[in-house]
Write a protein that holds these residues in place. Structure first.
Motif, mmCIF file in Angstrom:
data_model
loop_
_atom_site.group_PDB
_atom_site.id
_atom_site.type_symbol
_atom_site.label_atom_id
_atom_site.label_comp_id
_atom_site.label_asym_id
_atom_site.label_seq_id
_atom_site.Cartn_x
_atom_site.Cartn_y
_atom_site.Cartn_z
ATOM 1 N N LEU A 292 0.812 -1.215 0.000
ATOM 2 C CA LEU A 292 0.000 0.000 0.000
ATOM 3 C C LEU A 292 0.845 1.265 0.000
ATOM 4 O O LEU A 292 0.442 2.287 -0.563
ATOM 5 N N VAL A 295 1.483 2.853 -3.403
ATOM 6 C CA VAL A 295 0.426 3.450 -4.221
ATOM 7 C C VAL A 295 -0.069 4.760 -3.621
ATOM 8 O O VAL A 295 -1.097 5.286 -4.037
ATOM 9 N N TYR A 304 -8.266 2.325 -2.427
ATOM 10 C CA TYR A 304 -7.229 1.422 -2.944
ATOM 11 C C TYR A 304 -5.858 1.724 -2.336
ATOM 12 O O TYR A 304 -4.940 0.918 -2.477
ATOM 13 N N LYS A 305 -5.736 2.845 -1.658
ATOM 14 C CA LYS A 305 -4.489 3.183 -0.980
ATOM 15 C C LYS A 305 -4.481 2.722 0.468
ATOM 16 O O LYS A 305 -3.448 2.750 1.125
ATOM 17 N N LEU A 311 -7.536 -3.347 -3.401
ATOM 18 C CA LEU A 311 -6.494 -3.179 -4.425
ATOM 19 C C LEU A 311 -6.237 -4.485 -5.164
ATOM 20 O O LEU A 311 -6.152 -4.503 -6.404
ATOM 21 N N CYS A 315 -6.910 -5.067 -9.206
ATOM 22 C CA CYS A 315 -5.769 -5.433 -10.054
ATOM 23 C C CYS A 315 -6.020 -6.749 -10.767
ATOM 24 O O CYS A 315 -5.656 -6.922 -11.940
ATOM 25 N N TRP A 374 -2.594 0.513 -10.806
ATOM 26 C CA TRP A 374 -2.990 -0.877 -10.516
ATOM 27 C C TRP A 374 -1.723 -1.736 -10.543
ATOM 28 O O TRP A 374 -1.445 -2.454 -11.482
#
Length: 584
Positions: A292, A295, A304-305, A311, A315, A374
């Motif tokens: 993490l 990103v 997504y972070k 995530l 992906c 991604w």
């Protein structure tokens, strides 16, 4: 001095808590045209709640339909200046807008009703046009049948963005009555029906084709459903997709030719198929969390972070889409009936050339996905190629993909990526999740509320349909934290008998081994036997195997933690605390 409770906590493994997609229920939005089985109904048929129909031609829990409440909301937006992508919309959008204007021109009070509704929409307009539209779409999905247009769920159970505009409803009802929207809806119902009928076969092919690629069985209703709502009054290029608890909903609009975007449908269907596979392993993904930090500067949404499970899911979906994308290249045709070596050699050469060109295009998309944030897409792309060459399904290989990942290597690869200023975004949004059941109990346990966790576990055990194996596993760990190793040992023994999840069974054996190791005196023979039993569990996860192998090599010892008595002198230097951590 070592605190017994802290020592017992040393036995209980930390785990990642995934707050499941629970809490908010999609209830009461109505449906009023065709289901995905193509069965026509009378235009004036009484609206039923979404989800009462389940089967489509593919045999899956996918429903293709239209919705009068959504029509009313979308038409209201159009009447107030929503013109997005109008030039590319299906003709019925312009026809409905013309009908509404014609009624407003002759019906007393209609113009005033529109003015009041439009004033409200202007006051609640957001800087982000997409979010501004999305809040009304969210509201429409939670409305009951027209003309009442009442919320079908308690306001506390509605998405926050829908609540932000819920007070438009009285104004919308007045506008709908003044402009005779129900009559306009019935007038154009046949056109709506034609659009859904045209979309039926392509949607079925998307479902079947995706299932074939994933090597998944034909989907059947399992309490979840995917609802495809067709609404021509919205922009064709602005999809709205939502996940509400177990309902996956996408609102899509046809273009001038009357066709809808199948890539949008497939993307949500991939979420529908893949999320249960990924989230089933959510508790074991703590080892992936270091990714993490790579990103933080990526052009992806905040979730997504901060959520490695989200995530990983996105992906994997991006990798599948890149692997199966339409390249636009003509596929060589094998010469029919010809056995001449020269013809077969030419065909092989053409196929090789096609494969190289197609792969180059896929890799180009793959690079774009990686630069858009991604970062695991390339890893999963390789895993999907491997899956294609085995008889294993994605479901069977998911564990290997997640547990077999070299996190350090992927971290290094992510650090080398030069992110683009803007990403592709993700049009699938979620309502706020709420923890319930054993997920909530797990959360309570990790937060120190042992009583609350045990209470939920006992309720699950009292329920004949409850997951008794997982409830026992939770109860055993709570007993351990409460300082009752004897009861905990007995409960772990019950876990071994009743649990169905291989990871749970394996870890129960590991805990039993550790309890034997920490007895006074230690019962090493029995401990080793439990570690061996953990390794023998079919489908045991790598984390459980690693713990069992460690126990085989060396007896488990509870970590020592210093606890200072009140009468002891404070030690600002920390020397005593450091001494307490030294091994015997």
């Amino acid at each position: 001095m070592v605190s017994f409770r802290v020592a017992m906590r040393g036995l209980v493994l930390g785990c990642v808590i995934f707050v499941g997609l629970t809490g908010l229920a999609l209830a009461g939005a109505q449906e009023s045209s065709s289901s995905s089985n193509g069965t026509a109904r009378r235009p004036d048929a009484v609206n039923s709640q979404i989800g009462l129909k389940r089967a489509d031609a593919a045999g899956s829990a996918v429903t293709l339909e239209t919705n009068e409440a959504l029509f009313d909301v979308a038409t209201g937006l159009n009447a107030c200046g929503y013109d997005a992508d109008l030039e590319h919309s299906a003709p019925v959008r312009g026809e409905v807008r013309a009908d509404v204007e014609a009624v407003i021109a002759v019906v007393p009070g209609a113009a005033k009703a529109r003015q009041a509704m439009c004033a409200y929409m202007t006051e609640h307009e957001l800087n982000d046009k997409g979010r501004s539209l999305a809040q009304y779409v969210s509201l429409a999905i939670y409305l009951g049948p027209a003309p009442a247009l009442e919320p079908s769920a308690e306001q506390t159970d509605m998405p926050p963005d829908a609540l932000a505009v819920v007070n438009v409803l009285p104004l919308l009802r007045t506008f709908a009555a003044a402009t005779q929207l129900h009559a306009i809806w019935l007038k154009h119902h046949a056109e709506y029906q034609a659009i859904t009928d045209k979309a039926h076969d392509p949607v079925t092919q998307v479902v079947l084709g995706t299932n074939i690629y994933l090597k998944a069985p034909v989907s059947s209703y399992d309490g979840r459903r995917l609802l495809i709502l067709v609404e021509p009054m919205l922009a064709p290029n602005a999809p709205n997709a939502r996940i509400y608890a177990t309902d996956y909903v996408v609102v899509t609009s046809p273009n001038q030719a009357g066709t809808i975007r199948m890539d949008q449908i497939r993307h949500l269907y991939l979420h529908y198929e893949i999320e249960p596979l990924v989230y089933a392993r959510a508790q074991s993904m703590a080892r992936l969390e270091p990714l993490l930090k790579n990103v933080v500067d990526a052009p992806v949404d905040y979730v997504y972070k901060t959520d490695v499970v989200a995530l990983v899911t996105e992906c994997l979906i991006k990798a599948i889409e890149a692997r199966t994308m339409e390249t636009g290249l003509a596929v060589p045709v094998k010469p029919a009936g010809s056995k001449a070596r020269v013809d077969l050699a030419r065909y092989d050469e053409e196929m090789s050339s096609y494969d190289r060109q197609a792969e180059a295009l896929r890799r180009k998309q793959l690079t774009l996905d990686m630069r858009q944030g991604w970062v695991l897409t390339n890893y999963f792309y390789g895993q999907m190629i491997e899956m294609e060459h085995t008889p294993e399904s994605l479901s069977a290989m998911m564990g290997q993909m997640v547990y077999g990942m070299d996190v350090g290597r992927e971290e290094h690869a992510a650090r080398e990526i030069q992110f683009l200023p803007e990403g592709s975004g993700e049009y699938v949004k979620r309502s706020a999740p709420a923890a319930t059941g054993l997920v909530l109990a797990e959360k309570k346990m990790m937060e120190g509320d042992l009583g609350g966790a045990e209470e939920i576990a006992e309720k699950t055990l009292a329920d004949p349909k409850g997951d008794h194996g997982e409830a026992l596993y939770l109860k055993a760990r709570v007993e351990l934290l409460e300082g009752d190793p004897e009861s905990s040992s007995a409960t772990f023994g019950e876990v071994v008998k009743h649990a169905e999840n291989p990871r749970t069974v394996a870890w129960a054996h590991v805990y039993l081994g550790r309890l034997y190791d920490t007895k006074e005196p230690a019962e090493r023979t029995e401990a080793v036997s439990e570690y061996k039993a953990a390794l023998a569990v079919a489908g045991a996860t790598p984390d459980a195997k690693a713990a069992a192998e460690s126990g085989m090599k060396k007896a488990f010892a509870v970590p020592r933690t210093a606890v200072r008595h009140e009468e002891e002198e404070p030690d600002p230097s920390g020397k005593k605390e450091k001494e307490a951590y030294k091994p015997e």
